[in-house]
Design a protein around this motif. Structure first.
Motif, PDB file in Angstrom:
ATOM      1  N   GLN A   1       0.836  -1.207   0.000  1.00  0.00           N
ATOM      2  CA  GLN A   1       0.000   0.000   0.000  1.00  0.00           C
ATOM      3  C   GLN A   1       0.875   1.264   0.000  1.00  0.00           C
ATOM      4  O   GLN A   1       0.644   2.210  -0.747  1.00  0.00           O
ATOM      5  N   GLY A   2       1.927   1.201   0.839  1.00  0.00           N
ATOM      6  CA  GLY A   2       2.837   2.348   0.919  1.00  0.00           C
ATOM      7  C   GLY A   2       3.538   2.606  -0.396  1.00  0.00           C
ATOM      8  O   GLY A   2       3.631   3.745  -0.864  1.00  0.00           O
ATOM      9  N   ILE A   3       4.003   1.527  -1.050  1.00  0.00           N
ATOM     10  CA  ILE A   3       4.734   1.682  -2.311  1.00  0.00           C
ATOM     11  C   ILE A   3       3.809   2.247  -3.383  1.00  0.00           C
ATOM     12  O   ILE A   3       4.194   3.117  -4.165  1.00  0.00           O
ATOM     13  N   LYS A   4       2.525   1.778  -3.365  1.00  0.00           N
ATOM     14  CA  LYS A   4       1.557   2.309  -4.339  1.00  0.00           C
ATOM     15  C   LYS A   4       1.362   3.804  -4.120  1.00  0.00           C
ATOM     16  O   LYS A   4       1.286   4.586  -5.074  1.00  0.00           O
ATOM     17  N   ALA A   5       1.271   4.195  -2.865  1.00  0.00           N
ATOM     18  CA  ALA A   5       1.071   5.619  -2.548  1.00  0.00           C
ATOM     19  C   ALA A   5       2.247   6.438  -3.057  1.00  0.00           C
ATOM     20  O   ALA A   5       2.069   7.503  -3.655  1.00  0.00           O
ATOM     21  N   ILE A   6       3.465   5.909  -2.887  1.00  0.00           N
ATOM     22  CA  ILE A   6       4.656   6.636  -3.352  1.00  0.00           C
ATOM     23  C   ILE A   6       4.628   6.731  -4.874  1.00  0.00           C
ATOM     24  O   ILE A   6       4.941   7.771  -5.450  1.00  0.00           O
ATOM     25  N   ALA A   7       4.205   5.604  -5.513  1.00  0.00           N
ATOM     26  CA  ALA A   7       4.125   5.621  -6.986  1.00  0.00           C
ATOM     27  C   ALA A   7       3.150   6.685  -7.463  1.00  0.00           C
ATOM     28  O   ALA A   7       3.317   7.271  -8.521  1.00  0.00           O
TER      29      ALA A   7
ATOM     30  N   MET B   1      12.817   6.828   3.361  1.00  0.00           N
ATOM     31  CA  MET B   1      12.837   7.114   1.917  1.00  0.00           C
ATOM     32  C   MET B   1      11.703   8.082   1.547  1.00  0.00           C
ATOM     33  O   MET B   1      11.912   9.061   0.832  1.00  0.00           O
ATOM     34  N   ALA B   2      10.478   7.800   2.089  1.00  0.00           N
ATOM     35  CA  ALA B   2       9.313   8.644   1.779  1.00  0.00           C
ATOM     36  C   ALA B   2       9.564  10.078   2.253  1.00  0.00           C
ATOM     37  O   ALA B   2       9.213  11.038   1.573  1.00  0.00           O
ATOM     38  N   GLU B   3      10.213  10.200   3.412  1.00  0.00           N
ATOM     39  CA  GLU B   3      10.478  11.534   3.954  1.00  0.00           C
ATOM     40  C   GLU B   3      11.434  12.305   3.035  1.00  0.00           C
ATOM     41  O   GLU B   3      11.225  13.465   2.732  1.00  0.00           O
ATOM     42  N   LYS B   4      12.467  11.563   2.564  1.00  0.00           N
ATOM     43  CA  LYS B   4      13.443  12.225   1.680  1.00  0.00           C
ATOM     44  C   LYS B   4      12.772  12.631   0.368  1.00  0.00           C
ATOM     45  O   LYS B   4      13.025  13.719  -0.145  1.00  0.00           O
ATOM     46  N   LEU B   5      11.928  11.740  -0.153  1.00  0.00           N
ATOM     47  CA  LEU B   5      11.211  12.067  -1.396  1.00  0.00           C
ATOM     48  C   LEU B   5      10.316  13.283  -1.189  1.00  0.00           C
ATOM     49  O   LEU B   5      10.222  14.162  -2.039  1.00  0.00           O
ATOM     50  N   ASN B   6       9.663  13.301  -0.017  1.00  0.00           N
ATOM     51  CA  ASN B   6       8.788  14.418   0.328  1.00  0.00           C
ATOM     52  C   ASN B   6       9.563  15.728   0.341  1.00  0.00           C
ATOM     53  O   ASN B   6       9.158  16.728  -0.257  1.00  0.00           O
ATOM     54  N   ASP B   7      10.739  15.671   1.012  1.00  0.00           N
ATOM     55  CA  ASP B   7      11.600  16.868   1.073  1.00  0.00           C
ATOM     56  C   ASP B   7      11.989  17.296  -0.324  1.00  0.00           C
ATOM     57  O   ASP B   7      11.912  18.465  -0.684  1.00  0.00           O
ATOM     58  N   TYR B   8      12.395  16.281  -1.143  1.00  0.00           N
ATOM     59  CA  TYR B   8      12.860  16.582  -2.494  1.00  0.00           C
ATOM     60  C   TYR B   8      11.743  17.202  -3.325  1.00  0.00           C
ATOM     61  O   TYR B   8      11.937  18.217  -3.990  1.00  0.00           O
ATOM     62  N   GLU B   9      10.546  16.563  -3.207  1.00  0.00           N
ATOM     63  CA  GLU B   9       9.380  17.048  -3.961  1.00  0.00           C
ATOM     64  C   GLU B   9       9.104  18.503  -3.617  1.00  0.00           C
ATOM     65  O   GLU B   9       8.934  19.338  -4.488  1.00  0.00           O
ATOM     66  N   HIS B  10       9.121  18.779  -2.321  1.00  0.00           N
ATOM     67  CA  HIS B  10       8.797  20.151  -1.920  1.00  0.00           C
ATOM     68  C   HIS B  10       9.870  21.121  -2.330  1.00  0.00           C
ATOM     69  O   HIS B  10       9.581  22.218  -2.775  1.00  0.00           O
ATOM     70  N   SER B  11      11.140  20.657  -2.193  1.00  0.00           N
ATOM     71  CA  SER B  11      12.196  21.597  -2.558  1.00  0.00           C
ATOM     72  C   SER B  11      12.166  21.839  -4.058  1.00  0.00           C
ATOM     73  O   SER B  11      12.255  22.958  -4.518  1.00  0.00           O
ATOM     74  N   SER B  12      11.996  20.734  -4.909  1.00  0.00           N
ATOM     75  CA  SER B  12      12.014  20.953  -6.358  1.00  0.00           C
ATOM     76  C   SER B  12      10.753  21.670  -6.816  1.00  0.00           C
ATOM     77  O   SER B  12      10.792  22.470  -7.732  1.00  0.00           O
ATOM     78  N   LEU B  13       9.628  21.409  -6.109  1.00  0.00           N
ATOM     79  CA  LEU B  13       8.381  22.084  -6.484  1.00  0.00           C
ATOM     80  C   LEU B  13       8.513  23.587  -6.264  1.00  0.00           C
ATOM     81  O   LEU B  13       8.174  24.396  -7.125  1.00  0.00           O
TER      82      LEU B  13
END
Ligand code: ADP
Length: 572
Positions: free
Chosen positions: A181-187, A213-225
């Motif tokens: 479920q978590g991996i689907k949400a990340i996808a 990993m999700a936290e880092k992606l979240n940070d990255y998403e927000h920073s790149s956004l």
């Protein structure tokens, strides 16, 4: 301490294995006990019963004939019985049997001794029978007990096994489901998703790794956004600060942006164009449709706030790597240049016109000077007058070109189209250059092959064009050469051509010679570079087309075609 999944499974296995060993041990213990009770000990009792039965039999025979052998067998059985005493009270009875037997040997006829012996034997048998019964009961009880205990342990084993079997899949499956479920949400770019397993085993560690990993992606998403948003804002600011109206279109045909200037010109709101497909926008906006269709970059007029504005369109490609990602249509407002150009053209027209009158009168004065009636001139004076005349003609020619150019530029070419004789037009042009040709000993050969066919033309302007061709031919051709002036019918057109034996023109300049102010690099000095561009305008405005054929070293042919007069139409 983290209990790993491996440990859990191992512990479960060990526990089950232990229980099974316990069942085995207990089964072995009870089997032994029962065998012992029902087998080994009961066997002694049965033997005693056998000895006793044999002894009773010997007693019967002792009363009969063969008393020695019976007494011997009795003795043997008694000895065996004496060694096989197992029950309490059995020894006393056996000892009493021995005493009575020994006494009977002395007193063989004693019936009382016989009955005592028989009682002793039956007493021993009684004891052993009771013992056998008792042991049977005990063995039964042990078997029952063993059955109960083993049943309990086996039930326990089954319960533990079933619990393990029931829990094991969920032990694996539920964290796997949560992780899926978590991996689907990340996808789906839902980087806020976290997995809470509350376990310290491998799944717990996996969940922790997933969460970080999700936290880092979240940070990255927000920073790149935020970076992308910042870049977008910056691009919008730059686009809006552009003075030129700009419209961006991606390679799918969707409008990416339109700055304020563009919105104002198109008279559209941002929502009506940005993000829309160009097909949709061009259906409801004429100017946008025009901008998409218009290929060449000739200036065009748009009325903004009641004032005429002139624009030229430029298309700049947006490239991503080597691929074209879209394009930007830029509308450059050239109104101020246009106004300056008009002012310049008006100025040139006015000056040329004003200068033409005094020059024409000085030309007339020169002609008077040449006339002998006004007095004879010396040779040196004649030479000076001649130079003066040539300079005057050159100036008149330049003025005529400037005036024509002003006409062309203001779009005010006034045509007087008539059904004209092409030969007359050509003759007029040749006559005006005949003196110049003579000076270079150039022969102008007439090659007229159109008969009486008339042409639809403005005679004056067409003669002017031929005059320009001939002047150039004389200018560039060598002395003593020949110029061919040709007229020929080609289908529904008359073709005029001037062929010279001059230096020719390199191929790359052939089309450029019709552009304003263009001169072939290295060509003779003098001239304005306007003659051929004006000629092109004059011919095209009459519905004809102008052309040039030339090769370096092989002379040049300049020509044009004009439509012949339709014989069905009335003659002018
Ligand atoms: P110009 O006043 O300079 O002659 P034109 O527009 O008549 O201007 O001609 C443009 C240029 O074309 C000339 O400068 C010259 O270089 C070239 N040209 C025109 N006619 C000829 C010709 N007959 N032979 C060679 N070059 C020519």
């Amino acid at each position: 301490m983290a209990v790993t999944l491996k440990t859990k499974v191992a512990l479960g296995g060990i526990f089950l294995f232990g229980l099974l060993i316990l069942v085995g041990a207990l089964s072995f213990y009870y089997f032994n006990r029962i065998t012992e009770e029902a087998g080994g000990i009961v066997k002694d009792n049965y033997e005693t019963l056998n000895y006793s039965r044999d002894m009773l039999k010997e007693m019967d025979e002792l009363q009969g004939g063969d008393s020695i052998s019976a007494s011997k067998k009795f003795k043997q059985n008694l000895q065996a019985q004496e060694k096989n005493i197992t029950e309490p009270g059995e020894k006393e009875l056996t000892d009493s049997l021995r005493i009575n037997f020994e006494a009977l040997k002395q007193k063989t006829s004693s019936d009382s001794l016989r009955s005592l012996i028989r009682r002793n034997i039956s007493g021993i048998m009684q004891l052993n029978l009771q013992a056998i019964n008792k042991k049977n009961e005990a063995a039964k009880a042990s078997a029952e007990k063993a059955k109960t205990i083993i049943t309990i342990i086996l039930t326990l084993c089954t319960l533990v096994g079933l619990t393990f079997l029931y829990n094991f899949p969920s032990l694996i499956a539920s964290p796997v489901a949560k992780l899926t479920q978590g991996i689907k949400a990340i996808a789906n770019k839902n980087y806020g998703e976290r997995i809470h397993l509350n376990r310290k085993d491998e799944f717990g560690q996996l969940a922790d790794a997933f969460n970080s990993m999700a936290e880092k992606l979240n940070d990255y998403e927000h920073s790149s956004l935020s970076k992308i948003l910042f870049e977008k804002k910056r691009a919008e600011t730059v686009i809006n600060s552009l003075k030129d109206a700009s419209i961006g279109i991606d390679n799918k045909g969707d409008v990416l942006f339109a700055n304020e200037q563009a919105l104002q010109l198109l008279n559209l709101k941002e929502l009506e164009i940005v993000g829309q497909s160009q097909e949709g926008v061009q259906k409801k906006n004429d100017l946008f449709r025009f901008l998409l269709k218009e290929q060449n970059s000739t200036p065009f007029k748009i009325v903004v706030d009641g004032k005429e504005n002139y624009f030229i369109k430029e298309i700049v490609d947006i490239n991503q790597g080597n691929e074209k990602a879209g394009s930007v249509i830029v509308l450059k407002n050239i109104t101020s240049f246009k106004e300056l150009d008009v002012a310049k053209t008006n100025f040139i027209a006015t000056i040329s016109h004003e200068l033409k009158t005094p020059l024409a009168s000085s030309d007339f004065s020169i002609k008077l000077l040449e006339d002998e009636r006004t007095g004879r001139l010396s040779d040196a004076q004649k030479e000076l007058v001649n130079n003066l005349k040539q300079d005057n003609h050159r100036m008149l020619r330049i003025l005529s070109e400037l005036l024509n150019m002003a006409q062309v530029e203001t779009g005010k070419i006034q045509l007087d189209i008539v059904n004209a004789d092409p030969q007359v037009i050509m003759d007029n042009a040749i006559n005006s250059v005949i003196n110049a040709a003579r000076e270079k000993n150039i022969t102008i050969r007439k090659d007229y092959r159109a008969g009486d066919i008339k042409v639809r033309a403005d005679t004056e302007k067409t003669s002017w064009v031929l005059n320009n061709f001939l002047s150039n031919a004389i200018k560039y051709a060598p002395r003593d050469s020949t110029i061919n002036a040709g007229i020929v019918k080609k289908e529904k057109e008359i073709e005029f051509s001037i062929i010279d034996q001059g230096p020719g023109i390199q191929p790359e300049y052939l089309l450029k010679v019709f552009e304003r102010f263009f001169k072939v690099p290295g060509s003779k000095a003098g001239g304005t570079g306007l003659g051929l561009s004006i000629s092109k305008e004059f011919i095209e405005s009459q519905g004809g087309h102008i052309w040039v054929r030339s090769e370096p070293g092989s002379g040049s042919t300049f020509g044009f075609n004009l439509p012949i007069t339709d014989p069905n139409l009335s003659q002018d």
